[in-house]
Design an enzyme around this catalytic site. Sequence first.
Site, PDB file in Angstrom:
ATOM      1  N   TYR A  13       0.864  -1.184   0.000  1.00  0.00           N
ATOM      2  CA  TYR A  13       0.000   0.000   0.000  1.00  0.00           C
ATOM      3  C   TYR A  13       0.897   1.231   0.000  1.00  0.00           C
ATOM      4  O   TYR A  13       2.120   1.134   0.097  1.00  0.00           O
ATOM      5  CB  TYR A  13      -0.913  -0.005   1.234  1.00  0.00           C
ATOM      6  CG  TYR A  13      -2.058   0.988   1.162  1.00  0.00           C
ATOM      7  CD1 TYR A  13      -3.014   0.905   0.155  1.00  0.00           C
ATOM      8  CD2 TYR A  13      -2.185   2.014   2.098  1.00  0.00           C
ATOM      9  CE1 TYR A  13      -4.061   1.804   0.078  1.00  0.00           C
ATOM     10  CE2 TYR A  13      -3.235   2.920   2.037  1.00  0.00           C
ATOM     11  CZ  TYR A  13      -4.168   2.811   1.018  1.00  0.00           C
ATOM     12  OH  TYR A  13      -5.203   3.706   0.943  1.00  0.00           O
ATOM     13  N   ARG A  19      -6.633   2.767   3.401  1.00  0.00           N
ATOM     14  CA  ARG A  19      -7.439   1.548   3.352  1.00  0.00           C
ATOM     15  C   ARG A  19      -6.683   0.315   3.849  1.00  0.00           C
ATOM     16  O   ARG A  19      -7.282  -0.752   3.998  1.00  0.00           O
ATOM     17  CB  ARG A  19      -7.950   1.310   1.929  1.00  0.00           C
ATOM     18  CG  ARG A  19      -8.865   2.413   1.413  1.00  0.00           C
ATOM     19  CD  ARG A  19      -9.662   1.968   0.210  1.00  0.00           C
ATOM     20  NE  ARG A  19     -10.676   0.987   0.564  1.00  0.00           N
ATOM     21  CZ  ARG A  19     -11.905   1.281   0.994  1.00  0.00           C
ATOM     22  NH1 ARG A  19     -12.272   2.529   1.144  1.00  0.00           N
ATOM     23  NH2 ARG A  19     -12.762   0.327   1.270  1.00  0.00           N
ATOM     24  N   TRP A 109     -11.618  11.439  -2.364  1.00  0.00           N
ATOM     25  CA  TRP A 109     -10.215  11.411  -1.945  1.00  0.00           C
ATOM     26  C   TRP A 109      -9.263  11.745  -3.096  1.00  0.00           C
ATOM     27  O   TRP A 109      -8.212  12.346  -2.879  1.00  0.00           O
ATOM     28  CB  TRP A 109      -9.870  10.032  -1.370  1.00  0.00           C
ATOM     29  CG  TRP A 109     -10.734   9.644  -0.216  1.00  0.00           C
ATOM     30  CD1 TRP A 109     -11.796   8.770  -0.230  1.00  0.00           C
ATOM     31  CD2 TRP A 109     -10.651  10.127   1.133  1.00  0.00           C
ATOM     32  NE1 TRP A 109     -12.371   8.683   1.018  1.00  0.00           N
ATOM     33  CE2 TRP A 109     -11.689   9.502   1.880  1.00  0.00           C
ATOM     34  CE3 TRP A 109      -9.804  11.026   1.778  1.00  0.00           C
ATOM     35  CZ2 TRP A 109     -11.889   9.752   3.229  1.00  0.00           C
ATOM     36  CZ3 TRP A 109     -10.007  11.270   3.133  1.00  0.00           C
ATOM     37  CH2 TRP A 109     -11.035  10.640   3.844  1.00  0.00           C
TER      38      TRP A 109
END
Length: 204
Positions: A13, A19, A109
Amino acid sequence: MLNHTMPNYKLTYFNMRGRAEIIRYIFAYLDIKYEDHRIEQADWPEIKSALPFGKIPILEVDGLNLHQSLAIARYLTRNTDLAGKTELEQCEVDAIVDTLDDFMSRFPWAEKRQDIKDQTFNELLTYDAPHLLQDLDTYLGEKEWLIGNSVTWADFYWEICSTTLLVFKPDLLDVHPRLVTVRKKVQAIPAIADWIQRRPQTRL
């Protein structure tokens, strides 16, 4: 003979909570070793093109790539009390997580225009968030945790989502002390407290 050795886990990530943080909390709580592989935004286009669905986080499990953060969280918590102690509790956990995720997914976002982004964030936090928070507060009632009588990953997800929302509206929970208490209880769990203390400090 069956092989009961722990799989090799690699989580990929960006260098942010985002997330992937729910997965990191679960790993921390269950004391499971994994590689926390954080990529730079500049490297993302090349990595994205190699992924079947073009999204992260992904969790590599012995060479198999799993995607979708909440699906990964359900995989990791299956057969643990974090998922809920009964099938009904497990459904309640999923429902609260999905309710929170529905709301978080409404925020733009990735919006490039800052004025549009700011306006939408402000509207959601000013007009929509209070309804969600009141519903959550009512649902929690006098309970110690959101579901059942012990912590579940829904409590983790509430702490993670609310931490992000508080970045944009620090007074968001001022009228919801019971929801603040759940946040503090999650943060006080030794394994979670240790992770929060040593994780890379990022805004989101």
